[in-house]
Design a protein around this motif. Sequence first.
Motif, short mmCIF file in Angstrom:
data_model
loop_
_atom_site.label_atom_id
_atom_site.label_comp_id
_atom_site.label_asym_id
_atom_site.label_seq_id
_atom_site.Cartn_x
_atom_site.Cartn_y
_atom_site.Cartn_z
N LEU A 88 33.89 -0.38 -6.95
CA LEU A 88 33.60 0.94 -6.40
C LEU A 88 33.26 1.74 -7.37
CD1 LEU A 88 34.09 3.00 -4.24
CD2 LEU A 88 36.39 3.31 -4.72
N ARG A 89 33.88 1.95 -8.54
CA ARG A 89 33.78 2.74 -9.49
C ARG A 89 32.39 2.73 -10.04
NH1 ARG A 89 38.05 6.16 -10.61
NH2 ARG A 89 39.98 5.48 -9.84
N GLU A 90 31.79 1.45 -10.05
CA GLU A 90 30.65 1.29 -10.84
C GLU A 90 29.61 1.65 -9.77
OE1 GLU A 90 26.87 -0.70 -10.86
OE2 GLU A 90 28.42 -1.52 -9.25
N ALA A 91 29.82 1.49 -8.50
CA ALA A 91 28.76 2.13 -7.39
C ALA A 91 28.75 3.27 -7.49
CB ALA A 91 29.15 1.52 -6.01
N VAL A 92 29.84 4.09 -7.71
CA VAL A 92 29.87 5.67 -7.48
C VAL A 92 29.12 6.13 -8.70
CG1 VAL A 92 31.63 7.56 -7.41
CG2 VAL A 92 31.92 5.65 -6.01
N CYS A 93 29.40 5.37 -10.01
CA CYS A 93 28.56 5.92 -11.16
C CYS A 93 27.31 5.78 -10.97
CB CYS A 93 29.09 5.03 -12.19
SG CYS A 93 30.77 5.77 -12.94
N ARG A 94 26.96 4.63 -10.21
CA ARG A 94 25.41 4.48 -10.07
C ARG A 94 24.64 5.54 -9.24
NH1 ARG A 94 24.52 0.60 -6.49
NH2 ARG A 94 26.30 -0.58 -7.06
N HIS A 95 25.48 6.10 -8.04
CA HIS A 95 25.05 6.95 -7.10
C HIS A 95 25.27 8.27 -7.70
CE1 HIS A 95 24.98 3.66 -4.39
NE2 HIS A 95 26.24 3.84 -3.87
N TRP A 96 25.89 8.62 -8.97
CA TRP A 96 26.06 9.99 -9.09
C TRP A 96 24.87 10.77 -9.65
CZ3 TRP A 96 29.99 12.22 -7.54
CH2 TRP A 96 30.58 13.64 -7.97
N PRO A 97 23.95 10.25 -10.26
CA PRO A 97 22.68 10.83 -10.93
C PRO A 97 22.26 11.46 -9.46
CG PRO A 97 22.99 8.97 -11.96
CD PRO A 97 23.96 8.66 -11.00
N SER A 98 22.02 10.59 -8.33
CA SER A 98 21.27 11.24 -7.05
C SER A 98 22.27 12.57 -6.49
CB SER A 98 21.36 10.16 -5.96
OG SER A 98 20.50 9.02 -6.52
N MET A 99 23.42 12.39 -6.66
CA MET A 99 24.48 13.34 -6.34
C MET A 99 24.14 14.66 -7.04
SD MET A 99 26.21 12.11 -3.80
CE MET A 99 24.58 11.92 -3.42
N GLU A 100 24.13 14.48 -8.36
CA GLU A 100 23.78 15.60 -9.21
C GLU A 100 22.55 16.26 -8.88
OE1 GLU A 100 26.15 14.56 -13.41
OE2 GLU A 100 24.29 13.57 -13.11
N LYS A 101 21.53 15.44 -8.54
CA LYS A 101 20.10 15.92 -8.08
C LYS A 101 20.21 16.57 -6.93
CE LYS A 101 16.99 12.72 -10.48
NZ LYS A 101 16.74 11.22 -10.04
N MET A 102 21.10 16.37 -5.99
CA MET A 102 21.35 16.77 -4.57
C MET A 102 22.24 18.41 -4.90
SD MET A 102 21.94 13.70 -2.20
CE MET A 102 22.09 14.47 -0.62
N PRO B 220 21.68 4.87 3.09
CA PRO B 220 22.91 5.22 2.34
C PRO B 220 23.65 6.24 2.79
CG PRO B 220 21.10 5.41 0.63
CD PRO B 220 20.57 5.02 2.14
N PRO B 221 25.00 6.50 3.10
CA PRO B 221 25.39 7.57 3.55
C PRO B 221 25.43 8.76 2.51
CG PRO B 221 27.06 5.93 3.70
CD PRO B 221 25.77 5.26 3.15
N HIS B 222 25.04 8.51 1.21
CA HIS B 222 25.21 9.58 0.40
C HIS B 222 23.93 10.27 0.30
CE1 HIS B 222 23.82 6.20 -2.37
NE2 HIS B 222 23.21 7.05 -3.18
N MET B 223 22.96 9.64 0.88
CA MET B 223 21.75 10.36 0.80
C MET B 223 21.24 10.84 2.32
SD MET B 223 19.25 8.13 -1.53
CE MET B 223 19.35 8.05 -3.43
N ILE B 224 21.48 10.10 3.05
CA ILE B 224 21.01 10.25 4.58
C ILE B 224 21.60 11.31 5.34
CG2 ILE B 224 20.25 9.16 6.77
CD1 ILE B 224 18.46 7.69 5.00
N PRO B 225 21.33 12.06 5.63
CA PRO B 225 22.07 13.16 6.66
C PRO B 225 22.97 12.81 8.03
CG PRO B 225 20.10 14.30 5.80
CD PRO B 225 19.83 12.83 5.64
N LEU B 226 22.29 12.06 8.67
CA LEU B 226 22.52 11.66 10.09
C LEU B 226 23.90 11.17 10.19
CD1 LEU B 226 22.09 11.59 12.95
CD2 LEU B 226 20.92 9.38 12.76
N VAL B 227 24.98 11.39 11.01
CA VAL B 227 26.14 11.04 11.09
C VAL B 227 26.05 11.04 12.74
CG1 VAL B 227 28.48 10.68 10.86
CG2 VAL B 227 27.09 11.69 9.36
N GLU B 228 26.30 9.79 13.37
CA GLU B 228 26.63 9.76 14.84
C GLU B 228 27.95 9.85 15.15
OE1 GLU B 228 22.64 7.21 16.33
OE2 GLU B 228 24.23 5.92 15.03
N VAL B 229 28.39 10.88 15.92
CA VAL B 229 30.01 11.08 16.34
C VAL B 229 30.08 10.50 17.79
CG1 VAL B 229 31.47 12.76 16.72
CG2 VAL B 229 30.28 12.80 14.80
#
Length: 314
Positions: free
Chosen positions: A46-60, A145-154
């Motif tokens: 998990l920690r490895e995946a979150v670190c991998r996604h983090w640069p995209s999160m910083e850009k967003m 990937p949910p950290h990038m795609i805005p859609l959530v179906e409720v």
Amino acid sequence: MEANNDIKCVGVVGTGVIGASWTAYFLARGFDVSSTDPMPGAEAKLREAVCRHWPSMEKMGLAEGASLERLRFSANLAEALAGVDFVQENGPEREDLKVALFRDMDALLPEQVILASSSSGLLMSLVQGACTHPERVILGHPFNPPHMIPLVEVIGGALTSSETIERTMAFYSAIGKRPIHALKEVKGHIANRLQAALWREAFYLVDQGVATVADIDTAIAYGPGLRWALIGPFLNLHLSGGEGGIGHVLDHLGPPIESWWADLGTPAITEELKQKICAGVDELLTGRDQALLAPTRDALLLGLVEAKAGTTLP
Ligand SMILES: NC(=O)c1ccc[n+]([C@@H]2O[C@H](COP(=O)([O-])OP(=O)(O)OC[C@H]3O[C@@H](n4cnc5c(N)ncnc54)[C@H](O)[C@@H]3O)[C@@H](O)[C@H]2O)c1
């Protein structure tokens, strides 16, 4: 886009592909995240995946106070859920497992804590069956990937309360998602049904020898797909009608469209068709660096989501 007032800590249950991506997103939006997964080695993964996604999160753009340091993990469900205000569940897609997991989470958490499932296809009416407080169980289905795609179906189950639906919609909206609320439970929810309709015809056209895999991908990625990423199929149709809008299009093109519908195929995924599709994908990728495919797509995706956010498009 900041963490909203009554939710400070999100529980992420199941930290595989989807759980890790949600974790990165919740951390980036300034929440504490308390995660759990029984698989040995899950925390490191998990920690490895979150670190991998983090640069995209910083850009967003990170919310104030957002930090990787605010992630905690325990393989023990009760320990992980202590003090969480909202749960995003991402365990394996098995009905028996989800029913038991929701029963356990329901027993551990105060009744105002919403239990949302990322399930791609299970009905919450079944998943909530063993809970004492089924009214707080709801579907919050992201797109990978949910950290990038805005859609959530409720989607609520038969026993989900309208208050839970409203609070869930408000929560996802407040954190920058684009939630939609489906009024009825249907297999595959909404967006996957729409994708399935397209895949059905794409497979059929390859099966019938009408087009190659490469040409079908080109037809979408360099044709209507470009417009669909910007506005949906109905608004595109509306724009096709000029001054008369969608009403004119339906008068004019309705009968031909109906005749195309009548002609669409229902292919079976036979061994032969599977091999044809796989060979077509191999051919499409010949001479390309496959390792660059996902990063290139994701970088463009990020730019697109950002560019759209700065417009008045619906
Ligand atoms: N992969 C996708 O494209 C996608 C998209 C949207 C939604 N979903 C949904 O998200 C959910 C997770 O899918 P995924 O692709 O991340 O699967 P995955 O296999 O990558 O992750 C599932 C995780 O659940 C863990 N797990 C097993 N038993 C558990 C338990 N009792 N409690 C908590 N965790 C447990 C596993 O160890 C694993 O890490 C599924 O319901 C799936 O339908 C998947």
